[in-house]
Design an enzyme around this catalytic site. Sequence first.
Site, PDB file in Angstrom:
ATOM      1  N   ASP A  30       0.841  -1.195   0.000  1.00 54.37           N
ATOM      2  CA  ASP A  30       0.000   0.000   0.000  1.00 54.37           C
ATOM      3  C   ASP A  30       0.881   1.252   0.000  1.00 54.37           C
ATOM      4  O   ASP A  30       1.895   1.320   0.701  1.00 54.37           O
ATOM      5  CB  ASP A  30      -0.929  -0.003   1.218  1.00 54.37           C
ATOM      6  CG  ASP A  30      -2.076   0.990   1.080  1.00 54.37           C
ATOM      7  OD1 ASP A  30      -3.220   0.536   0.961  1.00 54.37           O
ATOM      8  OD2 ASP A  30      -1.824   2.214   1.103  1.00 54.37           O
ATOM      9  N   GLY A  89     -15.269   2.782   4.169  1.00 56.57           N
ATOM     10  CA  GLY A  89     -13.920   3.265   3.921  1.00 56.57           C
ATOM     11  C   GLY A  89     -13.337   2.893   2.581  1.00 56.57           C
ATOM     12  O   GLY A  89     -12.151   3.133   2.335  1.00 56.57           O
ATOM     13  N   GLN A  90     -14.150   2.300   1.685  1.00 56.50           N
ATOM     14  CA  GLN A  90     -13.612   1.947   0.363  1.00 56.50           C
ATOM     15  C   GLN A  90     -13.408   3.209  -0.468  1.00 56.50           C
ATOM     16  O   GLN A  90     -14.373   3.962  -0.696  1.00 56.50           O
ATOM     17  CB  GLN A  90     -14.549   0.980  -0.374  1.00 56.50           C
ATOM     18  CG  GLN A  90     -13.949   0.508  -1.701  1.00 56.50           C
ATOM     19  CD  GLN A  90     -14.805  -0.521  -2.430  1.00 56.50           C
ATOM     20  OE1 GLN A  90     -15.938  -0.803  -2.028  1.00 56.50           O
ATOM     21  NE2 GLN A  90     -14.254  -1.061  -3.506  1.00 56.50           N
ATOM     22  N   SER A  91     -12.184   3.445  -0.903  1.00 59.86           N
ATOM     23  CA  SER A  91     -11.880   4.622  -1.710  1.00 59.86           C
ATOM     24  C   SER A  91     -11.494   4.250  -3.144  1.00 59.86           C
ATOM     25  O   SER A  91     -11.600   5.086  -4.037  1.00 59.86           O
ATOM     26  CB  SER A  91     -10.752   5.433  -1.072  1.00 59.86           C
ATOM     27  OG  SER A  91      -9.571   4.661  -0.974  1.00 59.86           O
ATOM     28  N   HIS A  96     -10.339  -5.244  -3.336  1.00 61.97           N
ATOM     29  CA  HIS A  96      -8.997  -5.504  -2.809  1.00 61.97           C
ATOM     30  C   HIS A  96      -9.079  -5.919  -1.361  1.00 61.97           C
ATOM     31  O   HIS A  96      -9.953  -5.466  -0.617  1.00 61.97           O
ATOM     32  CB  HIS A  96      -8.087  -4.271  -2.960  1.00 61.97           C
ATOM     33  CG  HIS A  96      -8.667  -3.010  -2.398  1.00 61.97           C
ATOM     34  ND1 HIS A  96      -9.637  -2.286  -3.069  1.00 61.97           N
ATOM     35  CD2 HIS A  96      -8.439  -2.335  -1.245  1.00 61.97           C
ATOM     36  CE1 HIS A  96      -9.980  -1.233  -2.344  1.00 61.97           C
ATOM     37  NE2 HIS A  96      -9.272  -1.241  -1.218  1.00 61.97           N
ATOM     38  N   LEU A  97      -8.155  -6.782  -0.952  1.00 59.56           N
ATOM     39  CA  LEU A  97      -7.994  -7.183   0.430  1.00 59.56           C
ATOM     40  C   LEU A  97      -6.795  -6.436   0.987  1.00 59.56           C
ATOM     41  O   LEU A  97      -5.715  -6.445   0.374  1.00 59.56           O
ATOM     42  CB  LEU A  97      -7.738  -8.686   0.540  1.00 59.56           C
ATOM     43  CG  LEU A  97      -8.913  -9.656   0.410  1.00 59.56           C
ATOM     44  CD1 LEU A  97      -9.631  -9.516  -0.927  1.00 59.56           C
ATOM     45  CD2 LEU A  97      -8.424 -11.087   0.605  1.00 59.56           C
TER      46      LEU A  97
HETATM   47  P1  AMP Z   1      -9.674   1.434   0.380  1.00 62.41           P
HETATM   48  O1  AMP Z   1      -9.720   2.762   1.064  1.00 62.41           O
HETATM   49  O2  AMP Z   1     -10.120   0.273   1.232  1.00 62.41           O
HETATM   50  O3  AMP Z   1     -10.393   1.482  -0.961  1.00 62.41           O
HETATM   51  O4  AMP Z   1      -8.158   1.147   0.096  1.00 62.41           O
HETATM   52  C1  AMP Z   1      -7.485   1.686  -0.999  1.00 62.41           C
HETATM   53  C2  AMP Z   1      -6.028   1.664  -0.665  1.00 62.41           C
HETATM   54  O5  AMP Z   1      -5.301   1.823  -1.855  1.00 62.41           O
HETATM   55  C3  AMP Z   1      -5.573   2.765   0.292  1.00 62.41           C
HETATM   56  O6  AMP Z   1      -5.027   2.173   1.459  1.00 62.41           O
HETATM   57  C4  AMP Z   1      -4.534   3.520  -0.524  1.00 62.41           C
HETATM   58  O7  AMP Z   1      -3.454   3.956   0.265  1.00 62.41           O
HETATM   59  C5  AMP Z   1      -4.116   2.484  -1.543  1.00 62.41           C
HETATM   60  N1  AMP Z   1      -3.594   2.989  -2.802  1.00 62.41           N
HETATM   61  C6  AMP Z   1      -4.155   3.924  -3.603  1.00 62.41           C
HETATM   62  N2  AMP Z   1      -3.397   4.119  -4.702  1.00 62.41           N
HETATM   63  C7  AMP Z   1      -2.342   3.266  -4.584  1.00 62.41           C
HETATM   64  C8  AMP Z   1      -1.210   2.983  -5.391  1.00 62.41           C
HETATM   65  N3  AMP Z   1      -0.992   3.616  -6.553  1.00 62.41           N
HETATM   66  N4  AMP Z   1      -0.330   2.049  -4.975  1.00 62.41           N
HETATM   67  C9  AMP Z   1      -0.522   1.412  -3.805  1.00 62.41           C
HETATM   68  N5  AMP Z   1      -1.579   1.626  -2.996  1.00 62.41           N
HETATM   69  C10 AMP Z   1      -2.473   2.558  -3.385  1.00 62.41           C
END
Ligand code: AMP
Length: 110
Positions: A30, A89-91, A96-97
Amino acid sequence: MGSCIFCQIASGAIATPLVYEDADIVAFRDIQPQAPVHLLVVPRRHIASLNEPGDEALLGRLLQAARLAAAAAGLRQYRVVVNTGAEAGQSVLHLHLHVLGGRAMAWPPG
Ligand code: AMP
């Protein structure tokens, strides 16, 4: 999906060191780690979230990949999280896990 950041990582369009990969799944670190080890385990195929019905067998393989990626990163104890929907919290709208480890974890999560 062209604009999806995880599709681009999974396809190699954005070069990212992989902790684990197989024909269907990749795992990488991450970019904003929330623990000493914070991995993301991602299907190569675009699936928006855990709520999207489809390949149920792939869900099992994602958990297996989480175990293998954790081991490859030196973890024996870890937490697996799947944020599903904005309120959870999904962004990034590509399933993804999160695999988090390397420190003691609190419960309940925030
Ligand atoms: P979520 O908030 O559960 O959708 O998790 C998305 C995750 O993706 C967050 O923890 C971000 O820090 C991570 N993330 C976003 N862009 C990247 C990237 N280019 N490389 C690695 N992690 C990323």
